[in-house]
Design a protein around this motif. Structure first.
Motif: not given
Length: 95
Positions: A3-29
């Protein structure tokens, strides 16, 4: 222990995935109504399931994988607009 190993792997995958993303934002008028915000419009990265809906004030924010993408802005009764952009990891782009 499993259970601890599974939780650690899930947390690590979230960190690795988040590092390859940027943010697109704006205001639509809507330029036909003196640039009033366009609430509840669709903002989608073409060819993916990544997207969002603008809020009541016309704002949106989307986490996007690094690379070159096409963003589509659509609203019922309006012409769909597409814009190409390139984003890097941890970068924020305003369109």
């Amino acid at each position: 222990m499993k259970k601890i190993l599974f939780i650690a792997l899930v947390a690590l995958s979230q960190v690795l995935t988040a590092q390859n993303k940027g943010t697109l934002k704006g205001l639509l008028t809507d330029k036909e109504t003196n640039n009033e915000p366009l609430p509840f419009a669709n903002v989608v990265i073409k060819g993916t399931t990544i997207g969002a809906t603008t809020d009541f004030d016309g704002n949106y924010s989307i986490k996007v994988p690094a690379g070159t993408h096409v963003v589509q802005f659509s609203f019922l009764g309006y012409k769909t607009i597409e814009k190409t952009f390139t984003i890097k990891a941890d970068e924020t782009i305003v369109i």
